[in-house]
Design a protein around this motif. Structure first.
Motif, PDB file in Angstrom:
ATOM      1  N   TYR A  46       0.882  -1.173   0.000  1.00 26.19           N
ATOM      2  CA  TYR A  46       0.000   0.000   0.000  1.00 26.19           C
ATOM      3  C   TYR A  46       0.918   1.221   0.000  1.00 26.19           C
ATOM      4  O   TYR A  46       1.963   1.204   0.689  1.00 26.19           O
ATOM      5  CB  TYR A  46      -0.858   0.091   1.260  1.00 26.19           C
ATOM      6  CG  TYR A  46      -1.829  -1.027   1.518  1.00 26.19           C
ATOM      7  CD1 TYR A  46      -2.348  -1.814   0.499  1.00 26.19           C
ATOM      8  CD2 TYR A  46      -2.266  -1.283   2.827  1.00 26.19           C
ATOM      9  CE1 TYR A  46      -3.253  -2.827   0.772  1.00 26.19           C
ATOM     10  CE2 TYR A  46      -3.170  -2.284   3.106  1.00 26.19           C
ATOM     11  CZ  TYR A  46      -3.662  -3.062   2.075  1.00 26.19           C
ATOM     12  OH  TYR A  46      -4.547  -4.058   2.354  1.00 26.19           O
ATOM     13  N   CYS A  49       1.346   2.677   3.758  1.00 31.87           N
ATOM     14  CA  CYS A  49       1.558   1.751   4.881  1.00 31.87           C
ATOM     15  C   CYS A  49       2.988   1.940   5.390  1.00 31.87           C
ATOM     16  O   CYS A  49       3.943   1.879   4.607  1.00 31.87           O
ATOM     17  CB  CYS A  49       1.319   0.321   4.391  1.00 31.87           C
ATOM     18  SG  CYS A  49       2.225  -0.942   5.286  1.00 31.87           S
ATOM     19  N   PHE A  51       5.022   0.071   7.052  1.00 34.43           N
ATOM     20  CA  PHE A  51       5.899  -1.093   6.850  1.00 34.43           C
ATOM     21  C   PHE A  51       6.342  -1.165   5.382  1.00 34.43           C
ATOM     22  O   PHE A  51       7.461  -1.562   5.077  1.00 34.43           O
ATOM     23  CB  PHE A  51       5.188  -2.381   7.275  1.00 34.43           C
ATOM     24  CG  PHE A  51       4.681  -2.322   8.694  1.00 34.43           C
ATOM     25  CD1 PHE A  51       5.545  -2.533   9.757  1.00 34.43           C
ATOM     26  CD2 PHE A  51       3.351  -2.017   8.972  1.00 34.43           C
ATOM     27  CE1 PHE A  51       5.092  -2.457  11.071  1.00 34.43           C
ATOM     28  CE2 PHE A  51       2.891  -1.941  10.273  1.00 34.43           C
ATOM     29  CZ  PHE A  51       3.759  -2.157  11.333  1.00 34.43           C
ATOM     30  N   LEU A  87      -4.158 -11.497   3.505  1.00 32.75           N
ATOM     31  CA  LEU A  87      -4.064 -10.090   3.117  1.00 32.75           C
ATOM     32  C   LEU A  87      -3.183  -9.374   4.135  1.00 32.75           C
ATOM     33  O   LEU A  87      -3.645  -8.975   5.208  1.00 32.75           O
ATOM     34  CB  LEU A  87      -5.454  -9.448   3.050  1.00 32.75           C
ATOM     35  CG  LEU A  87      -5.468  -7.957   2.710  1.00 32.75           C
ATOM     36  CD1 LEU A  87      -4.796  -7.694   1.375  1.00 32.75           C
ATOM     37  CD2 LEU A  87      -6.873  -7.399   2.713  1.00 32.75           C
ATOM     38  N   GLN A  88      -1.927  -9.274   3.825  1.00 33.15           N
ATOM     39  CA  GLN A  88      -0.986  -8.501   4.644  1.00 33.15           C
ATOM     40  C   GLN A  88       0.088  -7.960   3.725  1.00 33.15           C
ATOM     41  O   GLN A  88       0.628  -8.695   2.885  1.00 33.15           O
ATOM     42  CB  GLN A  88      -0.360  -9.367   5.735  1.00 33.15           C
ATOM     43  CG  GLN A  88       0.547  -8.554   6.665  1.00 33.15           C
ATOM     44  CD  GLN A  88       1.204  -9.418   7.736  1.00 33.15           C
ATOM     45  OE1 GLN A  88       0.528 -10.021   8.563  1.00 33.15           O
ATOM     46  NE2 GLN A  88       2.523  -9.482   7.710  1.00 33.15           N
ATOM     47  N   VAL A  89       0.364  -6.681   3.878  1.00 32.23           N
ATOM     48  CA  VAL A  89       1.431  -6.049   3.103  1.00 32.23           C
ATOM     49  C   VAL A  89       2.437  -5.437   4.069  1.00 32.23           C
ATOM     50  O   VAL A  89       2.079  -5.091   5.198  1.00 32.23           O
ATOM     51  CB  VAL A  89       0.874  -4.956   2.156  1.00 32.23           C
ATOM     52  CG1 VAL A  89       0.065  -5.562   1.044  1.00 32.23           C
ATOM     53  CG2 VAL A  89       0.079  -3.885   2.905  1.00 32.23           C
ATOM     54  N   GLU A 105       6.369  -9.868   6.028  1.00 31.55           N
ATOM     55  CA  GLU A 105       7.109  -9.200   7.114  1.00 31.55           C
ATOM     56  C   GLU A 105       8.215  -8.279   6.571  1.00 31.55           C
ATOM     57  O   GLU A 105       9.183  -8.745   5.977  1.00 31.55           O
ATOM     58  CB  GLU A 105       7.720 -10.206   8.119  1.00 31.55           C
ATOM     59  CG  GLU A 105       6.697 -10.944   8.952  1.00 31.55           C
ATOM     60  CD  GLU A 105       5.877 -10.025   9.845  1.00 31.55           C
ATOM     61  OE1 GLU A 105       6.396  -9.010  10.340  1.00 31.55           O
ATOM     62  OE2 GLU A 105       4.681 -10.318  10.030  1.00 31.55           O
ATOM     63  N   SER A 106       8.031  -6.994   6.847  1.00 36.05           N
ATOM     64  CA  SER A 106       8.975  -5.992   6.344  1.00 36.05           C
ATOM     65  C   SER A 106      10.427  -6.314   6.728  1.00 36.05           C
ATOM     66  O   SER A 106      11.326  -6.206   5.885  1.00 36.05           O
ATOM     67  CB  SER A 106       8.578  -4.601   6.849  1.00 36.05           C
ATOM     68  OG  SER A 106       8.412  -4.610   8.250  1.00 36.05           O
TER      69      SER A 106
HETATM   70  N1  GSH Z   1       4.618  -7.066  11.011  1.00 38.18           N
HETATM   71  C1  GSH Z   1       4.204  -6.710   9.675  1.00 38.18           C
HETATM   72  C2  GSH Z   1       3.040  -5.731   9.778  1.00 38.18           C
HETATM   73  C3  GSH Z   1       2.386  -5.457   8.431  1.00 38.18           C
HETATM   74  C4  GSH Z   1       1.019  -4.805   8.577  1.00 38.18           C
HETATM   75  O1  GSH Z   1       0.475  -4.643   9.683  1.00 38.18           O
HETATM   76  N2  GSH Z   1       0.480  -4.392   7.444  1.00 38.18           N
HETATM   77  C5  GSH Z   1      -0.862  -3.860   7.409  1.00 38.18           C
HETATM   78  C6  GSH Z   1      -0.911  -2.578   6.576  1.00 38.18           C
HETATM   79  S1  GSH Z   1       0.032  -1.269   7.339  1.00 38.18           S
HETATM   80  C7  GSH Z   1      -1.791  -4.846   6.725  1.00 38.18           C
HETATM   81  O2  GSH Z   1      -1.376  -5.550   5.833  1.00 38.18           O
HETATM   82  N3  GSH Z   1      -3.060  -4.901   7.139  1.00 38.18           N
HETATM   83  C8  GSH Z   1      -4.035  -5.748   6.501  1.00 38.18           C
HETATM   84  C9  GSH Z   1      -5.064  -4.994   5.728  1.00 38.18           C
HETATM   85  O3  GSH Z   1      -4.844  -3.849   5.343  1.00 38.18           O
HETATM   86  O4  GSH Z   1      -6.104  -5.569   5.480  1.00 38.18           O
HETATM   87  C10 GSH Z   1       5.375  -6.154   8.877  1.00 38.18           C
HETATM   88  O5  GSH Z   1       6.332  -5.657   9.495  1.00 38.18           O
HETATM   89  O6  GSH Z   1       5.378  -6.261   7.637  1.00 38.18           O
END
Ligand code: GSH
Length: 118
Positions: A46, A49, A51, A87-89, A105-106
């Motif tokens: 995103y 976002c 991360f 769904l995780q970015v 994971e970033s």
């Molecule tokens: N620990 C993860 C956290 C990633 C995270 O929380 N990403 C959020 C967006 S900031 C996400 O994917 N949320 C799911 C969504 O938007 O539905 C990292 O460091 O990548």
């Protein structure tokens, strides 16, 4: 809640633009090889976002031209969930030896990029 997140997102983008890290410079031939390798990578992300911004900053630092895929778009989101699992970015798609791997994971993504390209 949405508006607060939206404002925070814009602040993150603004600070990221102001304090953009310096791009690593390589000899042209070496950069061409790296560019070829990074064609096999895509970052599902995103724009605002934090991360994802962290990973994009590392990409910039290392001058890695990795394709960015907007996971807010329905089609991209569906592919991410179906193939990567959730769904995780950020999530890095890695094509190697005819196989596709997905890395969440970033911190993991940054470690992978450092190990492979730094
Ligand atoms: N620990 C993860 C956290 C990633 C995270 O929380 N990403 C959020 C967006 S900031 C996400 O994917 N949320 C799911 C969504 O938007 O539905 C990292 O460091 O990548």
């Amino acid at each position: 809640m949405f508006i607060i997140r939206w404002i925070l997102g814009r602040i993150i983008l603004l600070l990221n633009a102001i304090f953009a890290p310096k791009k690593r410079q390589r000899p042209q031939a070496q950069q061409a090889i790296i560019d070829q390798q990074t064609q096999a990578l895509s970052l599902y992300q995103y724009a605002a976002c934090p991360f994802c911004v962290k990973v994009r900053r590392e990409m910039r630092r290392q001058n890695l031209n990795i394709n960015l895929v907007d996971a807010k778009q329905a089609q991209n989101k569906a592919l991410l969930v179906a193939q990567a699992g959730k769904l995780q970015v950020p999530c890095l798609r890695i094509e190697q030896d005819g196989q596709t791997q997905w890395l969440y994971e970033s911190n993991e993504i940054i470690s992978y990029l450092k190990q492979r390209f730094a």
